[in-house]
Design a protein around this motif. Sequence first.
Motif, mmCIF file in Angstrom:
data_model
loop_
_atom_site.group_PDB
_atom_site.id
_atom_site.type_symbol
_atom_site.label_atom_id
_atom_site.label_comp_id
_atom_site.label_asym_id
_atom_site.label_seq_id
_atom_site.Cartn_x
_atom_site.Cartn_y
_atom_site.Cartn_z
ATOM 1 N N ASP A 93 0.742 -1.046 0.530
ATOM 2 C CA ASP A 93 0.025 -0.175 -0.019
ATOM 3 C C ASP A 93 0.942 1.648 -0.214
ATOM 4 O OD1 ASP A 93 -1.953 -1.507 0.198
ATOM 5 O OD2 ASP A 93 -3.276 -1.252 2.451
ATOM 6 N N LEU A 102 0.658 3.018 -3.394
ATOM 7 C CA LEU A 102 -0.370 3.738 -4.226
ATOM 8 C C LEU A 102 -0.680 4.555 -4.585
ATOM 9 C CD1 LEU A 102 -3.564 2.046 -1.688
ATOM 10 C CD2 LEU A 102 -2.733 1.013 -3.626
ATOM 11 N N ASP A 103 0.530 5.659 -3.985
ATOM 12 C CA ASP A 103 0.214 6.905 -4.972
ATOM 13 C C ASP A 103 0.732 6.250 -6.498
ATOM 14 O OD1 ASP A 103 3.018 6.400 -4.521
ATOM 15 O OD2 ASP A 103 3.673 8.286 -4.071
ATOM 16 N N ASP A 112 -11.057 3.425 -5.506
ATOM 17 C CA ASP A 112 -10.525 3.459 -4.223
ATOM 18 C C ASP A 112 -9.251 3.362 -4.828
ATOM 19 O OD1 ASP A 112 -13.116 3.076 -4.027
ATOM 20 O OD2 ASP A 112 -13.333 1.147 -3.748
ATOM 21 N N LEU A 113 -8.313 2.776 -5.391
ATOM 22 C CA LEU A 113 -6.650 3.322 -5.278
ATOM 23 C C LEU A 113 -7.052 4.020 -5.864
ATOM 24 C CD1 LEU A 113 -6.653 -0.512 -8.044
ATOM 25 C CD2 LEU A 113 -5.723 -0.059 -5.204
ATOM 26 N N TYR A 142 -8.092 7.793 -4.804
ATOM 27 C CA TYR A 142 -8.284 7.928 -3.798
ATOM 28 C C TYR A 142 -7.414 7.815 -3.106
ATOM 29 C CZ TYR A 142 -10.873 10.041 0.105
ATOM 30 O OH TYR A 142 -11.040 10.035 1.277
ATOM 31 N N GLU A 143 -7.182 6.994 -2.455
ATOM 32 C CA GLU A 143 -6.218 6.019 -1.427
ATOM 33 C C GLU A 143 -4.684 6.746 -2.186
ATOM 34 O OE1 GLU A 143 -6.683 5.173 1.541
ATOM 35 O OE2 GLU A 143 -8.731 5.155 0.620
ATOM 36 N N ASN A 197 -4.435 10.131 -1.925
ATOM 37 C CA ASN A 197 -4.340 10.524 0.035
ATOM 38 C C ASN A 197 -3.016 10.884 0.396
ATOM 39 O OD1 ASN A 197 -6.980 11.684 0.601
ATOM 40 N ND2 ASN A 197 -7.825 9.863 0.917
ATOM 41 N N ILE A 198 -2.083 9.446 -0.631
ATOM 42 C CA ILE A 198 -1.470 9.235 0.297
ATOM 43 C C ILE A 198 -0.136 10.268 -0.321
ATOM 44 C CG2 ILE A 198 1.248 8.083 -0.451
ATOM 45 C CD1 ILE A 198 -0.718 6.021 -0.945
ATOM 46 N N SER A 228 -0.829 13.171 1.855
ATOM 47 C CA SER A 228 -0.236 12.859 3.673
ATOM 48 C C SER A 228 0.969 13.338 3.348
ATOM 49 C CB SER A 228 -0.733 11.810 4.056
ATOM 50 O OG SER A 228 0.344 11.112 3.204
#
Length: 193
Positions: A145, A148-149, A168-169, A171-172, A175-176, A179
Amino acid sequence: MLVKHISQNDKVLIQVDSDCDGYTSAAALINYLNCLFPGFVQNNIYYRIHTGKQHGIILDTIPDDVKLVICPDSSSNDYDEHKALADRGVDVLVIDHHEADAISENACIINNQLCDYPNKNLSGAGVTWQFCRYMDHLMGTNYADNYLDLVALATIADSMPLLGENRDLVYEGLNIIKSNKSSLPLKNLITIS
């Protein structure tokens, strides 16, 4: 196959396809493996980036001491090259998402188009990420994970439909990036509300 070659300290070549999905697939795989086997990756894994818009395996670029060729985001249809490498005693691991006519008899093919995997719109980096998740399962680790970026970037760049798993991928992955846990210098370009 991969774990066998790592345990034997064999030379491995990763053939990098010449587009965003190819670059991100290879980057995710190399970085993932570096988390598990840093010494092996630094000493035994080589990669070759295609020049121009080449795709797939190019036999005369594979050194004689290589025992495993990994092809993320390409090579499902390179049947003649799979056979030529098998005849040289070289294993081939294909991690791909492109349509293929058949499953090669001379390579290990991981391809969402050639099985009952429900998402036929997964990018090459997405298939690579699923491979890394399986490696996590085998090794008792949790590194997949972290990349995932790269999956998000590949999914968007390859114009894959942003539905279901792909949404979903992405979006995650975004988020990476947001952050500051990403190695990609994209944070200033992304706003997630």
